[in-house]
Scaffold this active site. Structure first.
Site, PDB file in Angstrom:
ATOM      1  N   GLU A 125       0.872  -1.161   0.000  1.00  0.00           N
ATOM      2  CA  GLU A 125       0.000   0.000   0.000  1.00  0.00           C
ATOM      3  C   GLU A 125       0.917   1.221   0.000  1.00  0.00           C
ATOM      4  O   GLU A 125       1.788   1.338   0.868  1.00  0.00           O
ATOM      5  CB  GLU A 125      -0.864  -0.024   1.270  1.00  0.00           C
ATOM      6  CG  GLU A 125      -1.936   1.026   1.241  1.00  0.00           C
ATOM      7  CD  GLU A 125      -2.787   1.039   2.503  1.00  0.00           C
ATOM      8  OE1 GLU A 125      -2.723   0.096   3.302  1.00  0.00           O
ATOM      9  OE2 GLU A 125      -3.503   2.037   2.683  1.00  0.00           O
ATOM     10  N   LYS A 155       4.458   0.546   9.701  1.00  0.00           N
ATOM     11  CA  LYS A 155       4.450   1.793   8.930  1.00  0.00           C
ATOM     12  C   LYS A 155       3.883   2.948   9.738  1.00  0.00           C
ATOM     13  O   LYS A 155       4.314   4.083   9.591  1.00  0.00           O
ATOM     14  CB  LYS A 155       3.649   1.608   7.635  1.00  0.00           C
ATOM     15  CG  LYS A 155       4.534   1.136   6.491  1.00  0.00           C
ATOM     16  CD  LYS A 155       3.855   1.338   5.158  1.00  0.00           C
ATOM     17  CE  LYS A 155       2.905   0.216   4.891  1.00  0.00           C
ATOM     18  NZ  LYS A 155       2.444   0.176   3.494  1.00  0.00           N
ATOM     19  N   ARG A 203       5.293 -12.869   9.842  1.00  0.00           N
ATOM     20  CA  ARG A 203       5.948 -11.609   9.506  1.00  0.00           C
ATOM     21  C   ARG A 203       7.314 -11.551  10.185  1.00  0.00           C
ATOM     22  O   ARG A 203       7.578 -12.264  11.152  1.00  0.00           O
ATOM     23  CB  ARG A 203       5.085 -10.414   9.897  1.00  0.00           C
ATOM     24  CG  ARG A 203       4.625 -10.418  11.341  1.00  0.00           C
ATOM     25  CD  ARG A 203       3.718  -9.242  11.647  1.00  0.00           C
ATOM     26  NE  ARG A 203       4.478  -8.017  11.766  1.00  0.00           N
ATOM     27  CZ  ARG A 203       4.290  -6.948  11.003  1.00  0.00           C
ATOM     28  NH1 ARG A 203       3.377  -6.953  10.064  1.00  0.00           N
ATOM     29  NH2 ARG A 203       5.005  -5.867  11.173  1.00  0.00           N
TER      30      ARG A 203
HETATM   31  P1  ATP Z   1      -0.220  -1.428   6.698  1.00  0.00           P
HETATM   32  O1  ATP Z   1      -1.057  -2.306   5.827  1.00  0.00           O
HETATM   33  O2  ATP Z   1      -0.581  -1.473   8.133  1.00  0.00           O
HETATM   34  O3  ATP Z   1      -0.020  -0.062   6.186  1.00  0.00           O
HETATM   35  P2  ATP Z   1       1.841  -3.258   6.019  1.00  0.00           P
HETATM   36  O4  ATP Z   1       3.200  -3.329   6.611  1.00  0.00           O
HETATM   37  O5  ATP Z   1       0.957  -4.430   6.037  1.00  0.00           O
HETATM   38  O6  ATP Z   1       1.219  -2.033   6.731  1.00  0.00           O
HETATM   39  P3  ATP Z   1       1.601  -3.276   3.156  1.00  0.00           P
HETATM   40  O7  ATP Z   1       2.041  -2.250   2.199  1.00  0.00           O
HETATM   41  O8  ATP Z   1       0.182  -3.662   3.177  1.00  0.00           O
HETATM   42  O9  ATP Z   1       2.019  -2.726   4.561  1.00  0.00           O
HETATM   43  O10 ATP Z   1       2.514  -4.557   3.027  1.00  0.00           O
HETATM   44  C1  ATP Z   1       2.777  -5.168   1.797  1.00  0.00           C
HETATM   45  C2  ATP Z   1       3.087  -6.619   2.022  1.00  0.00           C
HETATM   46  O11 ATP Z   1       4.196  -6.769   2.880  1.00  0.00           O
HETATM   47  C3  ATP Z   1       1.913  -7.342   2.668  1.00  0.00           C
HETATM   48  O12 ATP Z   1       1.687  -8.532   1.928  1.00  0.00           O
HETATM   49  C4  ATP Z   1       2.382  -7.639   4.043  1.00  0.00           C
HETATM   50  O13 ATP Z   1       1.853  -8.856   4.498  1.00  0.00           O
HETATM   51  C5  ATP Z   1       3.907  -7.708   3.888  1.00  0.00           C
HETATM   52  N1  ATP Z   1       4.563  -7.342   5.127  1.00  0.00           N
HETATM   53  C6  ATP Z   1       4.371  -6.214   5.847  1.00  0.00           C
HETATM   54  N2  ATP Z   1       5.113  -6.236   6.964  1.00  0.00           N
HETATM   55  C7  ATP Z   1       5.805  -7.393   6.961  1.00  0.00           C
HETATM   56  C8  ATP Z   1       6.760  -8.001   7.841  1.00  0.00           C
HETATM   57  N3  ATP Z   1       7.137  -7.418   8.964  1.00  0.00           N
HETATM   58  N4  ATP Z   1       7.258  -9.216   7.498  1.00  0.00           N
HETATM   59  C9  ATP Z   1       6.889  -9.807   6.367  1.00  0.00           C
HETATM   60  N5  ATP Z   1       6.010  -9.298   5.487  1.00  0.00           N
HETATM   61  C10 ATP Z   1       5.472  -8.098   5.779  1.00  0.00           C
HETATM   62 MG    MG Z   2      -1.181  -4.143   4.818  1.00  0.00          MG
END
Ligand code: ATP
Ligand code: MG
Length: 562
Positions: free
Chosen positions: A38, A274, A264
Site C-alpha cells: 500500500e 508503517k 511476519r
Molecule cells: P499497513 O497495511 O498497516 O499499512 P503493512 O506493513 O501491512 O502495513 P503493506 O504495504 O500492506 O504494509 O505490506 C505489503 C506486504 O508486505 C503485505 O503482503 C504484508 O503482508 C507484507 N509485510 C508487511 N510487513 C511485513 C513483515 N514485517 N514481514 C513480512 N512481510 C510483511
Molecule cells: Mg497491509
C-alpha cells in the site's frame, strides 16, 4: 528425514513445498505471485522478507511476480511513496518486468462485481452510522445483530450504490456490505464492508471515484484478475481467508487464487510498523524516511547495507508459520558477511590524538605500502605517507593503563600498522590536564611494521593517519534507534535511544578515502564498515558507519568493555 527437514536441506519451506507440489500435480502450469504494497509509506526490512519470498519463488519455479500497488485508500497514499517503493524493490534486485499493476486499474471491474453481488442478493447498502455498525457487530463471544437495512430490495440497493458512486452522498453516509452471516464465529464474515464513500482525489484516478473498495474486497479480486496462483501474505490475514474464499466463490472471477499465510518478520530493537515509522518521520525523531537508523530499505541503503546482505539475511531467517522475533545481531552478521569479502581496507582516525615522532628526520616523508585487502592479494597495495606528525585514536593511548592494555602508554612500544614500531616518551597536556599530544620515538629497523633484527616483539598494533595529508571528515556512528530490545509500539517515544546517533566532526582519514564513491563500502581498519553519506559534498566529506566489526550487542550483554 521428515518433510520439514528435507525442505530445510534444500533451502525450502512450507510455501515452496506447496508450490512444488501444485506444479508437480498439474494444478498450475506456472507460478504467479505478487507483492502488494500500500503506497502509504516507505518499505522496511519486513517488506523485504515478503519481496524476497514472492519474487524469489517466482524466479525459482520459472514463474513471475507482479508488483501491485494496493492503492485503495487515497486519503493516505502519495506519489512519493509509489516512486520510493519501485526504487526500493529494484534496488533489492527484483524485476517485475511489464507486470506493474494497481488495484485502481481494476476499479471499474470491481464495481461491476459489486453490482453482481447486489443482484444475487449477496450485498446491500447500509445506512447505519459507523458507531451503529460497530455496536451491532458483536464480539468474539457474542454474535452480531442484523442491520435494519439488510433486507433492502435489490433495486433499491442498486439505485443507492449507483448514487454512492455518482458522489451524491457525503463521506461515511453509507457503505456497501456483503451479506454473509452476522452470527459467524469469524468477525470478518459478519457482513464485511466492501465499499465506503470517500470524496477524495486519487493519485491515479483523480476525482472519478467517490467510493473506494475495502482491502478485503479489492485484494482477492485483484489477485484473480491477474491470475495469481499463490497469494502470499502475513499471518494476520489468516482470519480473512474465509472472506477471501467467499468472494472468489461468489464472483465470476477469471481464476481462483489461494491465499497462504507466513510469519511476519520482527527484529529486536526495531519496530516494523508503517504507522510508527510514519510518526518517527513526522515528529522529527529521525531526519527522514532514509535516516540511516531507520529499518526502511531507503535507510539501510543510505547506511551502506548492500542489497545482497538483506537477501542473505531474509534467507537465513527462513519462512515459517509461527511468529517470532529475530535477533538484530543476525542482521548485522549478514551485513558483515556481505561487506567483508569486498570492502577495501583503509585507515581512519575517528577521535584524533596528535603524535610527534621526535627522532623523525625533519621534513622527510616515507612511502609505505599497505594491503587493500589482507585476504585478497589481487586487491593490490596502496602507498601511505609517513612523516613526523601523525594522528592516532585517542582511545589507543592510556596514561594509567590497566594490566592487559597492549596499546600505547608512557614507555610502551606498539606497532603502527604498515609503518614502524613507536615508543611513547612523553605527553603534552593542556591547562585542563587533558592529554593533547604524545611525544614518541620510532625504530627505523621496523619499517613496514616488521620485527627488528633483535627479535623484539610488540603486542599491540594500532592504526594511524599522517597529519600532513590527512583528509578531514565527519563520521556518523549509529546505535539502535530503540534502547529496548522489544520496543512498545503503542508508546514508542519512551523507548527511543537518546544515543542512537553520534556525530564525530574532526575525523582524520587517509587520502584514499576522499575518492570513495556513493554506494561503495570501505572498512576502516579496527573500526567497522563505512560508506559515504548523501550529505557529503566536495571538501565536506561525511561517512556513515554501516556496522561495526564485531557484534557489539553480544559484547555489551557479556559485560566486557573495550
Ligand atoms: P499497513 O497495511 O498497516 O499499512 P503493512 O506493513 O501491512 O502495513 P503493506 O504495504 O500492506 O504494509 O505490506 C505489503 C506486504 O508486505 C503485505 O503482503 C504484508 O503482508 C507484507 N509485510 C508487511 N510487513 C511485513 C513483515 N514485517 N514481514 C513480512 N512481510 C510483511
Ligand atoms: Mg497491509
Amino acid at each position: 528425514m521428515t518433510a520439514a527437514e528435507k525442505s530445510e536441506a534444500v533451502g525450502r519451506d512450507f510455501i515452496r513445498d506447496i508450490i512444488a507440489e501444485d506444479l508437480a500435480a498439474g494444478r498450475h502450469k506456472t507460478v504467479v505471485t505478487r507483492f502488494p504494497p500500500e503506497p502509504n509509506g516507505y518499505l522496511h526490512i519486513g517488506h523485504a522478507k515478503s519481496i524476497c519470498l514472492n519474487f524469489g519463488v517466482a524466479e525459482e519455479y520459472g514463474g513471475r511476480c507482479h508488483l501491485r500497488f494496493d492503492d485503495t485508500n487515497p486519503a493516505k497514499e502519495e506519489q512519493e511513496y509509489i516512486d520510493a517503493i519501485e526504487r526500493d524493490v529494484r534496488w533489492l534486485g527484483f524485476d517485475w518486468g511489464k507486470h506493474l499493476y494497481h488495484a485502481s486499474d481494476y476499479f471499474e471491474q470491481l464495481y461491476e462485481w459489486a453490482e453482481h453481488l447486489i443482484r444475487k442478493g449477496l450485498a446491500y447498502v447500509d445506512d447505519q452510522s459507523q458507531e451503529e455498525m460497530r455496536a451491532s457487530r458483536g464480539t468474539l463471544t457474542e454474535p452480531g445483530r442484523n442491520s435494519p437495512w439488510r433486507d433492502r430490495p435489490v433495486e433499491e440497493n442498486l439505485d443507492l450504490f449507483r448514487r454512492m458512486r455518482a458522489g451524491e452522498f457525503p463521506n461515511g453516509a453509507r457503505v456497501l456490505r456483503a451479506k454473509i452471516d452476522m452470527a459467524s464465529g469469524n468477525i470478518n464474515l459478519r457482513d464485511p464492508v466492501l465499499y465506503r464513500i470517500l470524496n477524495a482525489s486519487h493519485p491515479r484516478t483523480g476525482t472519478t471515484w467517490h467510493i473506494y473498495p475495502s482491502y478485503d474486497y479489492a485484494h482477492g479480486q485483484s489477485d484473480a484478475i491477474e491470475n495469481i496462483t499463490h497469494s502470499l501474505c502475513t499471518l494476520e490475514f489468516e482470519d480473512h481467508r474465509p472472506l477471501y474464499d467467499w468472494l472468489i466463490e461468489h464472483l465470476p472471477v477469471p481464476s481462483r487464487p489461494r491465499q497462504y499465510e507466513f510469519a511476519r518478520l520482527n527484529l529486536t530493537y526495531t519496530l516494523l510498523s508503517k504507522r510508527v515509522l510514519t510518526l518517527l518521520v513526522r515528529d522529527g525523531h529521525v531526519s527522514g524516511w532514509d535516516d540511516p537508523r531507520m529499518p526502511t530499505i531507503a535507510g539501510l541503503r543510505r547506511r551502506g547495507v548492500p542489497p545482497a546482505a538483506i537477501r542473505d539475511f531474509v534467507k537465513r531467517v527462513g519462512v515459517a508459520k509461527a511468529n517470532s522475533t529475530v535477533d538484530y545481531g543476525l542482521f548485522e552478521f549478514s551485513v558483515r558477511e556481505a561487506l567483508n569479502a569486498t570492502a577495501p581496507r583503509r585507515l581512519a582516525v575517528l577521535r584524533p590524538l596528535k603524535v610527534v615522532i621526535e627522532n623523525w628526520p625533519g621534513e622527510k616523508i616515507d612511502e609505505l605500502e599497505a594491503a587493500n585487502h589482507p585476504d585478497d592479494p589481487s586487491a593490490g597495495l596502496r602507498k601511505l605517507k609517513f612523516s613526523r606528525e601523525l594522528y592516532i585514536e585517542r582511545e589507543d593511548f592510556m596514561e594509567n593503563p590497566p594490566k592487559k592494555f597492549f596499546r600505547l602508554s608512557l614507555g610502551a612500544e606498539v606497532r603502527l600498522r604498515y609503518a614502524y614500531f613507536v615508543t611513547c616518551k612523553g605527553v603534552v597536556k593542556n591547562a585542563a590536564g587533558e592529554v593533547t599530544e604524545l611525544r614518541c620515538t620510532y625504530d627505523p629497523a621496523t619499517r613496514g611494521g616488521n620485527t627488528p633484527p633483535d627479535g623484539r616483539k610488540v603486542k599491540g598494533t594500532i592504526h594511524w593517519v599522517s597529519a600532513a595529508d590527512a583528509v578531514n571528515a565527519e563520521v556518523r556512528l549509529y546505535n539502535q534507534l530503540f534502547k529496548n530490545p522489544e520496543p512498545d509500539a503503542a508508546n514508542f517515544a519512551a523507548d527511543l535511544n537518546p544515543d542512537s546517533l553520534e556525530v564525530l566532526k574532526d575525523c582524520k582519514l587517509e587520502p584514499a578515502l576522499a575518492a570513495v564513491k556513493a554506494g561503495e563500502a570501505v572498512q576502516f581498519e579496527r573500526q567497522g564498515y563505512f560508506c559515504v553519506d548523501t550529505d557529503s559534498k566536495p571538501g565536506q566529506l561525511v561517512f556513515n558507519q554501516t556496522v561495526g566489526l564485531r557484534d557489539t550487542w553480544a559484547k555489551v550483554s557479556a559485560g566486557s568493555a573495550a
